[in-house]
Design an enzyme around this catalytic site. Structure first.
Site, PDB file in Angstrom:
ATOM      1  N   GLU A 124      34.973 -35.921  41.635  1.00 41.99           N
ATOM      2  CA  GLU A 124      35.185 -37.303  41.168  1.00 41.99           C
ATOM      3  C   GLU A 124      34.159 -37.689  40.101  1.00 41.99           C
ATOM      4  O   GLU A 124      33.447 -38.697  40.231  1.00 41.99           O
ATOM      5  CB  GLU A 124      35.180 -38.276  42.352  1.00 41.99           C
ATOM      6  CG  GLU A 124      36.359 -38.044  43.282  1.00 41.99           C
ATOM      7  CD  GLU A 124      36.572 -39.144  44.316  1.00 41.99           C
ATOM      8  OE1 GLU A 124      35.769 -40.103  44.347  1.00 41.99           O
ATOM      9  OE2 GLU A 124      37.542 -39.042  45.085  1.00 41.99           O
TER      10      GLU A 124
ATOM     11  N   GLU B 113      42.159 -33.889  47.780  1.00 45.91           N
ATOM     12  CA  GLU B 113      41.961 -35.024  48.697  1.00 45.91           C
ATOM     13  C   GLU B 113      43.251 -35.826  48.696  1.00 45.91           C
ATOM     14  O   GLU B 113      43.673 -36.317  47.647  1.00 45.91           O
ATOM     15  CB  GLU B 113      40.792 -35.926  48.264  1.00 45.91           C
ATOM     16  CG  GLU B 113      39.421 -35.295  48.408  1.00 45.91           C
ATOM     17  CD  GLU B 113      38.282 -36.270  48.122  1.00 45.91           C
ATOM     18  OE1 GLU B 113      38.472 -37.490  48.347  1.00 45.91           O
ATOM     19  OE2 GLU B 113      37.212 -35.810  47.676  1.00 45.91           O
TER      20      GLU B 113
END
Length: 502
Positions: free
Chosen positions: A193, A311
């Site tokens: 991220e 994810e």
């Protein structure tokens, strides 16, 4: 027998309401894409809440039965369902993680503040312990490296520590710490991220940084670039253009919430509107994968670079007093898992891995624990139902199904995935999203089908430590008539069956 009886009572209650809607599934013989990689049924373990400590790890001194600290009941359940790949140690936790904190004498490992999730991190579980868990589960290791707050050399040295043979200083240090044989690290994530907790980087800056770190990451591993999690097409295009030759895979993070990030919604006690909104959000993953695939195709027409949805899952509000990101897991979560699996099956040319967030006691967990007690969730059972699809080849199919409306949300009544197993049999996964009406699905298949069904009487039905078998699969069978195989689906159900070739 008790499990079966409980499931059949729930099945009868779930299917007794309204007249069924009619749908038609026409199955073709041609493949709709490459095989379904077993790794799309992968998992994610992050150091937060009670995910690692208490959930998976209790320590070798614990009265809870364990093997070298990993609790036997949880490991046994996970081994039963099969864990093809496991991502660790984060997540945002990875962006602040120094791998050296987690090696050497456990009594001398530093205690650190867990910046992202609160509390402290003892580092009792580190590289050696995690790799032991991977070996106990028969799982490939997917290591998330820290590109957010450590230099390239640190990432390269961690990789060397784990995988080097011979007599290098890092290989010898690993041996002194108790592991003589090198480990295999099949997948290595370069950052996490990077648009957010991994550094709040511009795509152009991240691309340059990725190339730098990837250059120094020696060893045979799949180099995974931190990708999209905010619907940012520009990020995808920049990374594919500037870093494509320095990566082997690119990631997508996709969370399903019935509300928004300020008020996500409750895991149980929700109404039909929240049911529908959650499923609508979950089904949006199909469109996002499609968009990213087209962007990747522009820069990588040969499809060398894989897409990893590393994810995904539901995210609700954490109940007051619960550990970080703990949530109950209901039939609704199993439905989200099923429609997500179906989406992955439709995109096998790009999607080669997916990792549910997360494994135990965090978000859409497979297992919940409370001290020595353990309970399997409806999501666990969804993974178990879909096991036959691992390695199967998706088949072209056309589904004609009515739609149903809840408030302003319009959804298909039935969702499906079809594949051919290695033995030539046909696998069907049928999901009835309508919480009120059963469905009758007519097909062009000519043989009987057998499998299992997962359903319950209530939309928020869930397993508890007091009632661990409230939502469990039941046997299912359907017979072919002169017109073909017809499958009766209870309301709010998942049915997975095998239709033999002969």
């Amino acid at each position: 027998m008790k499990i079966l009886a409980t499931a059949l009572v729930a099945l009868a209650a779930a299917g007794a309401a309204a007249q069924p809607v009619d749908a038609r599934l026409t199955v073709g013989n041609e493949a709709a894409g490459p095989r379904i990689e077993p790794t799309v049924y992968g998992h994610f373990v992050e150091h937060l809440g009670r995910g690692v400590y208490e959930g998976l790890w209790v320590g070798p001194e614990s009265p809870i039965p364990n093997t070298r600290g990993w609790r036997n009941d949880v490991v046994g359940a996970l081994r039963q369902v099969g864990i093809p790949v496991m991502r660790w140690p984060g997540g945002c936790f990875a962006d602040d993680y120094d791998w050296r904190d987690g090696i050497g004498d456990p009594a001398k490992r530093p205690v650190r503040f867990n910046k992202w999730w609160g509390g402290t991190e003892s580092n009792r579980v580190g590289t050696h312990e995690f790799m032991d868990l991977a070996e106990q589960l028969g799982s490939e290791a997917y290591i998330a490296g820290n590109m957010g707050s450590m230099p390239p050399r640190a990432m390269a040295e961690w990789m060397e520590y784990m995988t080097a043979d011979g007599s290098t200083a890092l290989a010898e240090e690993r041996r002194r710490n108790g592991r003589s044989k090198p480990w295999t690290v099949k997948y290595f994530g370069i950052g996490n991220e990077s648009w957010g907790c991994g550094g709040n980087m511009r795509p152009e800056y991240q691309a340059d940084l990725h190339n730098q770190y990837a250059t120094f990451l020696r060893g045979p591993t799949v180099r995974v670039a931190s990708g999209d999690g905010e619907g940012n097409d520009h990020l995808v295009d920049v990374l594919m253009e500037r870093s494509g030759k320095h990566m082997d895979a690119f990631t997508l993070h996709y969370y399903t919430i019935p509300g928004d990030w300020s008020k996500k919604g409750d895991a149980t006690g929700f109404d039909a509107q929240a049911w529908a909104k959650t499923l609508q959000s979950a089904m949006g993953i199909d469109k996002r994968i499609d968009t990213i695939t087209k962007l990747m195709d522009k820069r990588d027409p040969d499809k060398r670079i894989a897409l990893y949805v590393d994810e995904w899952g539901t995210w609700y509000d954490t109940p007051k007093g619960a550990s970080a990101l703990y949530q109950q897991n209901s039939l609704r979560d199993a439905m989200v898992a099923a429609v997500s699996f179906n989406a992955f099956h439709r995109h096998t040319a790009r999607v080669k891995m997916a990792n549910i967030a997360q494994m135990v006691n965090v978000l859409q967990a497979m297992v919940l624990t409370d001290g020595p007690r353990m309970v399997l969730t409806p999501t666990y059972h969804a993974f178990d139902l879909y096991k036959p699809f691992r390695g199967a080849t998706p088949l072209a199919a056309r589904l004609e199904a009515p739609r149903f409306r809840t408030g302003d949300i319009d959804l298909p009544a039935v969702e499906a995935s079809v594949a051919r197993a290695a033995d030539g049999s046909t696998l069907l996964a049928l999901v009835n999203l309508d919480p009120q009406r059963p469905a009758r699905v007519a097909t062009n298949l000519k043989r009987d089908a057998r499998g299992r069904v997962l359903t319950a009487a209530a939309i928020d039905a869930h397993n508890t430590f007091g009632q661990p078998q409230a939502v469990v699969p039941a046997p299912y069978a359907a017979r072919a008539n002169a017109q073909g195989l017809v499958l009766e689906l209870p309301a709010k159900s998942i049915v997975v069956v095998n239709v033999p070739k002969h």
